[in-house]
Design an enzyme around this catalytic site. Structure first.
Site, mmCIF file in Angstrom:
data_model
loop_
_atom_site.group_PDB
_atom_site.id
_atom_site.type_symbol
_atom_site.label_atom_id
_atom_site.label_comp_id
_atom_site.label_asym_id
_atom_site.label_seq_id
_atom_site.Cartn_x
_atom_site.Cartn_y
_atom_site.Cartn_z
ATOM 1 N N ASP A 145 -19.349 16.445 18.322
ATOM 2 C CA ASP A 145 -19.724 17.588 19.443
ATOM 3 C C ASP A 145 -19.079 18.882 19.489
ATOM 4 O OD1 ASP A 145 -17.291 16.534 20.078
ATOM 5 O OD2 ASP A 145 -17.830 16.012 22.142
ATOM 6 N N LYS A 175 -19.126 7.593 17.867
ATOM 7 C CA LYS A 175 -17.689 7.773 18.329
ATOM 8 C C LYS A 175 -17.606 8.041 19.499
ATOM 9 C CE LYS A 175 -15.656 11.688 16.260
ATOM 10 N NZ LYS A 175 -15.032 12.205 17.688
ATOM 11 N N GLU A 197 -6.652 12.732 15.988
ATOM 12 C CA GLU A 197 -6.448 14.029 16.180
ATOM 13 C C GLU A 197 -5.039 14.724 16.558
ATOM 14 O OE1 GLU A 197 -9.882 16.028 17.812
ATOM 15 O OE2 GLU A 197 -9.039 17.972 17.423
HETATM 16 O O1 KIV Z 1 -16.480 16.737 17.170
HETATM 17 C C1 KIV Z 1 -15.843 16.698 16.146
HETATM 18 O O2 KIV Z 1 -16.140 17.608 15.141
HETATM 19 C C2 KIV Z 1 -14.805 15.769 15.987
HETATM 20 C C3 KIV Z 1 -13.661 16.075 15.003
HETATM 21 C C4 KIV Z 1 -12.637 17.116 15.553
HETATM 22 C C5 KIV Z 1 -13.124 14.903 14.651
HETATM 23 O O3 KIV Z 1 -14.777 14.921 16.640
#
Ligand code: KIV
Length: 267
Positions: free
Chosen positions: A45, A112, A181
């Site tokens: 996202d 995720k 992260e």
């Molecule tokens: O949204 C995204 O790109 C992510 C990464 C920073 C792991 O969740």
């Protein structure tokens, strides 16, 4: 071509083979990333910031995620495809299942979500309904307002212990991949050793099982300030080298444990 599975990624962890992950939001980038040998495409996202021009990921909708997941999935061949839930689309187990089914129907292999032990009922419901789940701990961009900005997490003893406890709880609940992260490298190493599913770090040091970066950051395309943990792989390749060379260099440096180094990690 056979598509990688979550089991393949787990076996890579067991063999000590690093997993190369990058974000992908469209078909052309996804194809180049596949050609370079990236094993996991993450439809993040983060597209809200790098594609849509928002200051945070919060305005992204589930329809946006479905749209970009289908673009990537249309050309995907070997890579495993993970898609983010957008903000406030997994507030209850039932809502999460409805959102996950949309992402899976668009071609995602796994969804995720951000958060720790408070997410356990949602994770359990998804796993019970055969939806593969990736967790995300440390800096949670969807909670950036609550966290008071984009700051390294887990620096104090209590914060570090919470991240370790959450990682163990989420992995016991059935997540099959975990993004870490912006946490100190030593903490990420401890989390990685404590669970048997692969950890994928972004700003989490060299000892995670794999690494991920936002593709626009690592090509120097995002006009905002590049985070300390990212690197401009296109610039590093020198003039005349294309995007695919930058992706190949990233994959190689992740595999050889040359990226991230101390300069691109937090201690
Ligand atoms: O949204 C995204 O790109 C992510 C990464 C920073 C792991 O969740």
């Amino acid at each position: 071509m056979t598509t990688l599975t979550a089991t393949d990624l787990k076996q890579m962890k067991q063999r000590g083979e690093k997993i190369a992950v990058l974000t992908a939001y469209d078909a052309s980038f996804a194809t180049q990333l596949e050609n370079a040998g990236v094993e996991v495409l993450l439809v993040g996202d983060s597209l809200g910031m790098v594609l849509q021009g928002h200051e945070t990921t919060l305005p992204v909708t589930i329809d946006d995620m479905v749209y970009h997941t289908s673009m990537v999935s249309r050309v995907r061949q070997r890579a495993y495809l993970v898609s983010d839930f957008s903000y406030q689309t997994y507030e209850t187990p039932e809502q999460a299942l409805t959102s996950a089914q949309k992402l899976i129907a668009a071609g995602a292999d796994m969804v995720k979500l951000e958060g720790g032990h408070e997410m356990l009922p949602v994770i359990k419901h998804l796993v019970d309904n055969s939806i593969p789940v990736c967790g995300h701990l440390g800096l949670l961009p969807q909670s950036v307002e609550k966290l008071g900005g984009y700051k390294v997490q887990g620096r104090d003893e209590q914060g570090a212990q919470t991240i370790i406890d959450d990682a163990i709880a989420l992995s016991s609940a059935g997540i099959e991949l975990l993004v870490l992260e912006c946490i100190p490298a030593e903490l990420a190493a401890n989390v990685t050793a404590a669970i048997d599913i692969p950890t994928i770090g972004i700003g989490a040091g060299p000892d995670c099982d794999g690494q991920v970066l936002v593709v626009y950051d690592m090509l120097g395309l995002y006009p905002g300030k590049r985070p300390k943990f990212s690197k401009d792989f296109l610039l590093e390749q020198g003039e005349g080298k294309g995007v695919e060379a930058a992706f190949k260099a990233y994959v190689q440096q992740v595999k050889e444990k040359a990226f991230p180094d101390i300069e691109h990690s937090f201690s």
